[in-house]
Design a protein around this motif. Structure first.
Motif, PDB file in Angstrom:
ATOM      1  N   ASN A   8     -21.582  65.293 -38.976  1.00 18.69           N
ATOM      2  CA  ASN A   8     -21.787  65.881 -37.652  1.00 18.69           C
ATOM      3  C   ASN A   8     -22.444  64.888 -36.699  1.00 18.69           C
ATOM      4  O   ASN A   8     -23.086  63.924 -37.133  1.00 18.69           O
ATOM      5  CB  ASN A   8     -22.663  67.129 -37.776  1.00 18.69           C
ATOM      6  CG  ASN A   8     -24.033  66.792 -38.318  1.00 18.69           C
ATOM      7  OD1 ASN A   8     -24.156  66.080 -39.320  1.00 18.69           O
ATOM      8  ND2 ASN A   8     -25.067  67.272 -37.662  1.00 18.69           N
TER       9      ASN A   8
ATOM     10  N   CYS B  51     -24.762  59.729 -29.298  1.00 20.75           N
ATOM     11  CA  CYS B  51     -25.084  60.480 -30.508  1.00 20.75           C
ATOM     12  C   CYS B  51     -26.575  60.300 -30.786  1.00 20.75           C
ATOM     13  O   CYS B  51     -27.124  59.209 -30.644  1.00 20.75           O
ATOM     14  CB  CYS B  51     -24.271  59.972 -31.692  1.00 20.75           C
ATOM     15  SG  CYS B  51     -24.709  60.830 -33.220  1.00 20.75           S
TER      16      CYS B  51
ATOM     17  N   LYS C 183     -28.085  60.599 -33.673  1.00 28.77           N
ATOM     18  CA  LYS C 183     -28.425  60.001 -34.970  1.00 28.77           C
ATOM     19  C   LYS C 183     -28.588  58.508 -34.720  1.00 28.77           C
ATOM     20  O   LYS C 183     -27.623  57.830 -34.341  1.00 28.77           O
ATOM     21  CB  LYS C 183     -27.317  60.258 -35.983  1.00 28.77           C
ATOM     22  CG  LYS C 183     -27.259  61.716 -36.435  1.00 28.77           C
ATOM     23  CD  LYS C 183     -26.231  61.907 -37.545  1.00 28.77           C
ATOM     24  CE  LYS C 183     -26.299  63.317 -38.111  1.00 28.77           C
ATOM     25  NZ  LYS C 183     -25.243  63.560 -39.115  1.00 28.77           N
TER      26      LYS C 183
ATOM     27  N   HIS D  21     -26.151  55.950 -35.675  1.00 30.49           N
ATOM     28  CA  HIS D  21     -24.800  56.015 -35.103  1.00 30.49           C
ATOM     29  C   HIS D  21     -24.731  55.304 -33.767  1.00 30.49           C
ATOM     30  O   HIS D  21     -23.688  55.274 -33.141  1.00 30.49           O
ATOM     31  CB  HIS D  21     -24.351  57.472 -34.948  1.00 30.49           C
ATOM     32  CG  HIS D  21     -24.152  58.137 -36.279  1.00 30.49           C
ATOM     33  ND1 HIS D  21     -23.723  59.443 -36.406  1.00 30.49           N
ATOM     34  CD2 HIS D  21     -24.315  57.677 -37.545  1.00 30.49           C
ATOM     35  CE1 HIS D  21     -23.654  59.753 -37.692  1.00 30.49           C
ATOM     36  NE2 HIS D  21     -24.007  58.695 -38.399  1.00 30.49           N
TER      37      HIS D  21
ATOM     38  N   MET E 155     -21.972  54.875 -30.940  1.00 31.81           N
ATOM     39  CA  MET E 155     -21.650  56.042 -30.105  1.00 31.81           C
ATOM     40  C   MET E 155     -22.613  56.163 -28.929  1.00 31.81           C
ATOM     41  O   MET E 155     -23.462  57.055 -28.883  1.00 31.81           O
ATOM     42  CB  MET E 155     -21.708  57.301 -30.969  1.00 31.81           C
ATOM     43  CG  MET E 155     -20.626  57.334 -32.040  1.00 31.81           C
ATOM     44  SD  MET E 155     -20.791  58.787 -33.092  1.00 31.81           S
ATOM     45  CE  MET E 155     -19.145  58.865 -33.813  1.00 31.81           C
TER      46      MET E 155
HETATM   47 CU   LIG Z   1     -23.388  60.480 -34.742  1.00 30.93          CU
END
Ligand SMILES: [Cu+2]
Length: 457
Positions: A262, A317, A319, A322, A393
């Motif tokens: 996700n 994103c 995270k 990422h 990202m």
């Molecule tokens: Cu991500």
């Protein structure tokens, strides 16, 4: 399906089922336009059929079509492609019509579409139309609803678009390999009434992850969890287009997730609601404000907001692994270790060896680290105030006054009004006051630990 029967009956090779389509290709196949670069194409306004407000595909394009007796005809060619992930790195992927992801298909609720799919891959394939409500035999699941499309053959999908929304297409044949190689595309069905859920700027992209060793160009397709390139439309920062919007425009961003994890996609300076999923529109009364939307695996979220805050707003994103690019395996923590000059020497022995920075990892952003060929720095991109220290990202929503309605050109960096930028305080620092350590306790120890390998980021 009347015209399909007519189409097949008119074929000289009417004995071989759908495979015959390729035999009449010269006469009947619509053109399959190709694209050889990763630049964002301007929105494709419809010249025929019902009118709609087209989407813009980040680092991509929309597939032109032709009308044929009331059918909207598209032609996708599945094939190996070379995709530049960002300046400095090009990957060997599989995609459609010259790029990965393939072109966005746009049509209108109620349209009857006929999509020709020609297979120029080295193995069979199919296309599944994710989220579309269609006859079972058009669903594109190899072995279950159709034979896989053999190498060199063309199959035809025909169905009516029953509802508007945001969807996608991807193979349902040797899926693990074909999606790991980049086979996917956005599919947007516009409402019949152009004023339904209308926005002024409408963007689309797909989240995809690749595992490409530093110095290599082809993804490792057997990878299950350990990806190192986190992409939007097979691009990584700083190669991802900015989202250029006019102040006070209503904006939609359609985000599909075909990675194996996700992604909480986060915007700065604004809040948004989720207006649509791959299941359909969310009624306005059922929406709530967010600044991050988690995009589940195999799902789509279209976020909507009013771009009322001028500036260059990070959009990424959340995270943190990422928003960086490929690392070599087993990257050691080098914080506190003086390794100047060491990497060059090690690189002669181990070409893909990379070091983490000794003062943290911002060194990577300043590109001081020697890199193997065809490899991006883990963090890069420069902004008006220095290195942005991001990868993967991440991009920027650029909200500006006075843009023309369909102007998506990069307006450059935001010019902040005087007195609106964080600034250095230049007074004398106060004397440090430390809390005495409790009896028997050692002083504070700074520990920075990174997992070996890059599993899970
Ligand atoms: Cu991500």
């Amino acid at each position: 399906m009347n015209s399909r029967r007519k189409f097949l009956a008119g074929s000289a090779a009417g004995l071989f089922g759908a495979a015959m389509v390729s035999r009449v290709g010269a006469a009947s196949l619509p053109e399959a336009p190709l694209r050889d670069n990763a630049e964002m194409a301007p929105p494709l306004f419809p010249k025929t059929g019902p009118q709609y407000n087209p989407v813009v595909t980040l680092n991509g394009w929309s597939l032109p079509w032709r009308m044929n007796n009331g059918w909207k005809e598209f032609h996708l060619v599945a094939e190996p492609v070379r995709r530049q992930l960002a300046p400095g790195m090009t990957a060997n992927l599989w995609g459609y019509n010259g790029q990965s992801p393939g072109p966005t298909i746009e049509c209108v609720e109620g349209d009857r579409v006929r999509i020709f799919v020609t297979n120029k891959l080295p193995e069979h394939t199919t296309i599944h139309w994710h989220g579309i409500l269609l006859p079972n035999g058009m669903d594109g699941v190899g072995g279950l609803t159709q034979p896989q499309i053999p190498v060199g053959k063309t199959y035809v999908y025909e169905f009516q678009m029953k509802h508007s929304g945001t969807f996608m297409y991807h193979p349902h044949a040797d899926e693990m390999v074909q999606m790991a190689m980049g086979m996917m595309g956005s599919l947007v069905v516009h409402p019949r009434d152009p004023n339904f859920m209308r926005v002024e700027r409408d963007f689309a992209f797909i989240l995809a992850a690749y595992d490409i060793e530093p110095g290599a160009a082809t993804p490792k397709v057997a990878e299950m969890t350990d990806f190192n390139l986190w992409t939007w439309n097979s691009r990584v920062f700083p190669g991802i287009d900015s989202l250029v919007v006019r102040r006070n425009d209503r904006v939609r961003v359609r985000i599909a997730n075909l990675t194996m994890t996700n992604h909480p996609i986060h915007i700065h300076g604004h809040n948004f609601t989720v207006g649509c999923t791959d299941g359909g529109w969310v009624p306005k009364s059922a929406r709530w404000p967010e600044t991050s939307a988690d995009i589940p695996v195999g799902a789509i979220r279209a976020i909507e907001f009013v771009a009322d805050n001028p500036g260059d707003w990070a959009f990424h994103c959340h995270k943190s692994h990422h928003v960086m690019n490929a690392m070599g395996h087993d990257v050691p923590t080098m914080i506190g270790v003086d390794h100047r000059g060491v990497a060059e020497r090690i690189n002669k022995l181990i070409p893909d060896y990379m070091l983490m920075g000794e003062r943290g990892m911002a060194d990577m952003g300043e590109m001081e680290m020697p890199l193997p060929d065809n490899t991006l720095p883990m963090m890069s991109g420069s902004g008006p105030f220095g290195s942005i220290e991001m990868g993967g990202m991440f991009t920027v929503v650029k909200v500006r006054d006075g843009l023309a309605p369909n102007d998506y050109k990069d307006p450059g960096w935001y010019q902040h009004p005087a007195g609106t930028v964080a600034y250095e305080w230049t007074g004398e620092p106060p004397a440090a006051v430390r809390t005495p350590a409790a009896a028997g306790e050692k002083g504070p120890a700074l520990r920075v630990k990174k997992p070996a390998g890059h599993a899970g980021h």
